[in-house]
Write an enzyme that holds these catalytic residues in place. Structure first.
Site, PDB file in Angstrom:
ATOM      1  N   LYS A 191       0.872  -1.239  -0.014  1.00 34.71           N
ATOM      2  CA  LYS A 191      -0.211  -0.110   0.193  1.00 34.71           C
ATOM      3  C   LYS A 191       0.970   1.140   0.318  1.00 34.71           C
ATOM      4  O   LYS A 191       2.020   1.211   0.477  1.00 34.71           O
ATOM      5  CB  LYS A 191      -0.962  -0.063   1.244  1.00 34.71           C
ATOM      6  CG  LYS A 191      -1.971  -0.902   1.228  1.00 34.71           C
ATOM      7  CD  LYS A 191      -2.902  -0.812   2.359  1.00 34.71           C
ATOM      8  CE  LYS A 191      -4.061  -1.531   2.399  1.00 34.71           C
ATOM      9  NZ  LYS A 191      -5.052  -1.517   1.297  1.00 34.71           N
TER      10      LYS A 191
ATOM     11  N   ARG B  83     -10.727 -11.101   0.315  1.00 38.35           N
ATOM     12  CA  ARG B  83     -11.749 -12.192  -0.341  1.00 38.35           C
ATOM     13  C   ARG B  83     -11.122 -13.520  -0.382  1.00 38.35           C
ATOM     14  O   ARG B  83     -11.613 -14.500  -0.437  1.00 38.35           O
ATOM     15  CB  ARG B  83     -12.031 -11.731  -1.705  1.00 38.35           C
ATOM     16  CG  ARG B  83     -10.794 -11.354  -2.645  1.00 38.35           C
ATOM     17  CD  ARG B  83     -10.902 -10.453  -3.778  1.00 38.35           C
ATOM     18  NE  ARG B  83     -11.160  -8.980  -3.466  1.00 38.35           N
ATOM     19  CZ  ARG B  83     -11.597  -8.014  -4.127  1.00 38.35           C
ATOM     20  NH1 ARG B  83     -11.729  -8.371  -5.213  1.00 38.35           N
ATOM     21  NH2 ARG B  83     -11.478  -7.006  -3.716  1.00 38.35           N
TER      22      ARG B  83
HETATM   23  N1  BES Z   1      -8.569  -3.508   3.770  1.00 41.68           N
HETATM   24  C1  BES Z   1      -8.595  -3.209   2.293  1.00 41.68           C
HETATM   25  C2  BES Z   1      -9.953  -2.125   1.791  1.00 41.68           C
HETATM   26  C3  BES Z   1      -9.855  -0.894   2.594  1.00 41.68           C
HETATM   27  C4  BES Z   1      -8.851   0.193   2.136  1.00 41.68           C
HETATM   28  C5  BES Z   1     -10.668  -0.694   3.781  1.00 41.68           C
HETATM   29  C6  BES Z   1      -9.086   1.283   2.724  1.00 41.68           C
HETATM   30  C7  BES Z   1     -10.737   0.550   4.395  1.00 41.68           C
HETATM   31  C8  BES Z   1      -9.819   1.610   3.860  1.00 41.68           C
HETATM   32  C9  BES Z   1      -8.508  -4.419   1.355  1.00 41.68           C
HETATM   33  O1  BES Z   1      -7.717  -5.418   1.578  1.00 41.68           O
HETATM   34  C10 BES Z   1      -7.983  -3.684   0.104  1.00 41.68           C
HETATM   35  O2  BES Z   1      -6.830  -3.479   0.256  1.00 41.68           O
HETATM   36  N2  BES Z   1      -8.567  -3.639  -0.887  1.00 41.68           N
HETATM   37  C11 BES Z   1      -8.240  -3.090  -2.189  1.00 41.68           C
HETATM   38  C12 BES Z   1      -8.953  -4.054  -3.250  1.00 41.68           C
HETATM   39  C13 BES Z   1      -8.157  -3.642  -4.660  1.00 41.68           C
HETATM   40  C14 BES Z   1      -6.651  -4.139  -4.518  1.00 41.68           C
HETATM   41  C15 BES Z   1      -8.815  -4.459  -5.904  1.00 41.68           C
HETATM   42  C16 BES Z   1      -8.753  -1.609  -2.409  1.00 41.68           C
HETATM   43  O3  BES Z   1      -9.880  -1.334  -1.825  1.00 41.68           O
HETATM   44  O4  BES Z   1      -8.034  -0.942  -2.795  1.00 41.68           O
HETATM   45 MN    MN Z   2      -5.828  -5.238   1.044  1.00 39.26          MN
END
Ligand code: BES
Ligand code: MN
Ligand code: ZN
Length: 495
Positions: A279, A353
């Site tokens: 991230k 997921r």
């Molecule tokens: N835990 C995150 C989702 C999230 C991000 C929740 C920011 C709350 C605030 C999840 O695991 C994630 O990283 N999702 C990605 C998915 C993408 C890579 C398809 C996202 O939402 O960017």
């Molecule tokens: Mn994630």
């Protein structure tokens, strides 16, 4: 420890409480208790409204000290907004403001008469529960990893007395409030803990503690080897980059004889670095909250057990840390899930997921009549709905209606997004049965679609709580959502 709640029909002018809370509408109209205190004090409250110091605006409050003719040293005047438009949202706001003001006072108990506010379609029991929960939410303080600056902290609010006759209906309302408050506090505390403490083993220990402290609860914690034997390649793929071993937590409550259980599944990523698809720097620390789905279903389970609900419940929590490392899974890896479906990893940050799909397959061995999962699954859901509503996805209209109603009743609201087959094509890939990301558009929905592939047509609903599980910022906090929604849903199933 949650607040203690008590019922008291005593008059607001003679009750011996450090603070009495009364309501005031915009335009100067007083609730009955406020009018009574006004008369007893020779017009002290009318003078404060006439001067403009208290306006009755929703979300505002004014404290009056040492009024003649009133037993309590403090009177807290709380704005209820326009008398003709006092709805659930206004009431929640007023209840929250009252709680905030009470928490700031050096007092251990208070008495509220906000039960008198008229809210169309909502009875006294609902108001008691809402007031108790809103006050408890405000009274919560995170203290696990630091001590308050001054040694002698002023008295903390510990007891709330509510104006109502002590009858069976009112007592039931407070019993429910107590259980939900406990579930919410459990979820908030677990969510707020840092990931170096709240790792998968810690989450498992919390579940074990729930089982130890409650008769009739069984717990089982599956280790990496157990999961390997079950073929949970998707979950284990995410876990393999972390030095903290994954745990699959299974809790069962049997309050419903031989009925098929309700199943709750919660995403328990104790820290989501993104993995190899790391991230960006800003906001990484918020990803300690990525186990709030797990905290939420465990909190709801705890509340259901405290209430000894007459139903069977199974709670499955995959607890995993998502880290980059020499052994991490990578973009383009192909994982084989417990269901047999193969998954191409196109982004290691779409890990929720992957742990949930194996948990969803696993939970079906209990032949549940309904499966509900809660997960901080996608940033896209926050973009779509903001931070007020959780995303609800299900193909079952009846289940959707029940969950939406439970959310409305507890003001822990959800909003439905479609799970049409049209979206499934976004998960196609030439190298596996499906990919773990669905591209730029409709990210919350394609994540829901991904999960749906592991539900075998069962009655299932998915709650994306990415926007609702915590309030962000330096002084942010886990909210305990969706505990109220889930407990209300279960209460409603008990007739
Ligand atoms: N835990 C995150 C989702 C999230 C991000 C929740 C920011 C709350 C605030 C999840 O695991 C994630 O990283 N999702 C990605 C998915 C993408 C890579 C398809 C996202 O939402 O960017
Ligand atoms: Mn994630
Ligand atoms: Zn995540």
């Amino acid at each position: 420890m949650t607040l203690q709640f008590a019922l008291s029909p005593e008059h607001p002018d003679t009750i011996a409480s450090p603070c009495v809370v009364v309501g005031l509408y915009q335009g100067g109209k007083l609730t009955p208790a406020a009018a009574l205190l006004d008369a007893a004090s020779g017009g002290a409250i009318s003078r404060v409204t006439a001067s403009g110091d208290a306006t009755g605006k929703a979300g505002t409050s004014t404290v009056l000290f040492g009024l003649a003719g009133i037993a309590s040293p403090r009177v807290l005047l709380v704005g209820l907004g326009d008398a003709a438009k006092c709805d659930v949202a206004t009431f929640q706001r007023a209840a929250g403001e009252a709680g905030r003001a009470l928490k700031a006072m050096p007092i251990a108990s208070a008495h509220t008469t906000l039960t008198e506010a008229e809210i169309p379609g909502h009875d006294l029991a609902w108001k008691l529960r809402a007031l108790a929960l809103a006050t408890d939410a405000q009274a919560y303080r995170y203290r696990a990893t630091f001590k308050p600056k001054s040694e002698a902290e002023p008295a903390q609010l510990a007891t709330l007395s509510l104006a109502a006759a002590d009858d069976a209906t009112a007592r039931t309302a407070l019993t429910q409030a107590r259980a939900i408050a406990e579930g919410v506090r459990f979820a908030r505390e677990l969510g707020n803990l840092p990931p170096n403490i709240c790792n998968p083993a810690h989450v498992a220990a919390q579940a074990q503690r729930i089982a130890q402290q409650h008769a009739g609860v069984d717990v089982e914690v599956l280790e990496r080897e157990d999961m390997a034997k079950l073929g949970m390649g998707a979950l284990l793929g995410v876990a393999q980059g972390s030095a903290n071993a994954p745990k699959l937590i299974v809790l069962q409550w049997r309050g419903g004889g031989d009925a098929r259980p309700y199943a709750l599944v919660g995403k328990g990523i104790t820290f989501d670095s993104g993995g190899i698809s790391l991230k960006p720097g800003a906001g990484r620390e918020e990803m300690k909250f990525d186990m709030c789905g797990a905290a939420g279903v465990l909190g709801a389970f705890l509340a259901a057990v405290e209430l000894k609900l007459p139903l069977n419940l199974v709670c499955v929590v995959p607890a995993v840390e998502n880290m980059p490392g020499g052994n991490s899974y990578r973009p383009s890896d192909i994982l084989t899930s417990m269901s047999g479906l193969t998954i191409e990893v196109l982004n290691t940050d779409a890990e929720g997921r992957l742990i949930l799909c194996d948990a969803l397959t696993y939970v079906q061995k209990f032949d549940p009549q309904v499966i509900i999962d809660a997960a901080t699954l996608t940033g896209a859901c926050v973009v779509a709905l903001g931070k007020h509503a959780s995303g609800l996805m299900t193909r079952d209209d009846e289940l959707a209606a029940q969950l939406l109603a439970a959310g409305e009743r507890t003001h822990d609201r959800a909003w439905r997004l479609p799970l049409w087959d049209d979206y499934q094509s976004q998960l196609e890939t030439g190298f596996a049965d499906l990919a773990n990301i669905g591209g730029k558009y409709g990210g919350a929905i394609t994540a829901g679609c991904f999960l749906s592939r592991f539900t075998n047509g069962r009655r299932w609903a998915h709650l994306d709580i990415a926007g609702t599980a915590w309030i962000d910022g330096r002084k942010g906090s886990a909210t305990g959502r969706p505990v109220p929604l889930l407990v209300q849903y279960l209460l409603d199933r008990c007739g």
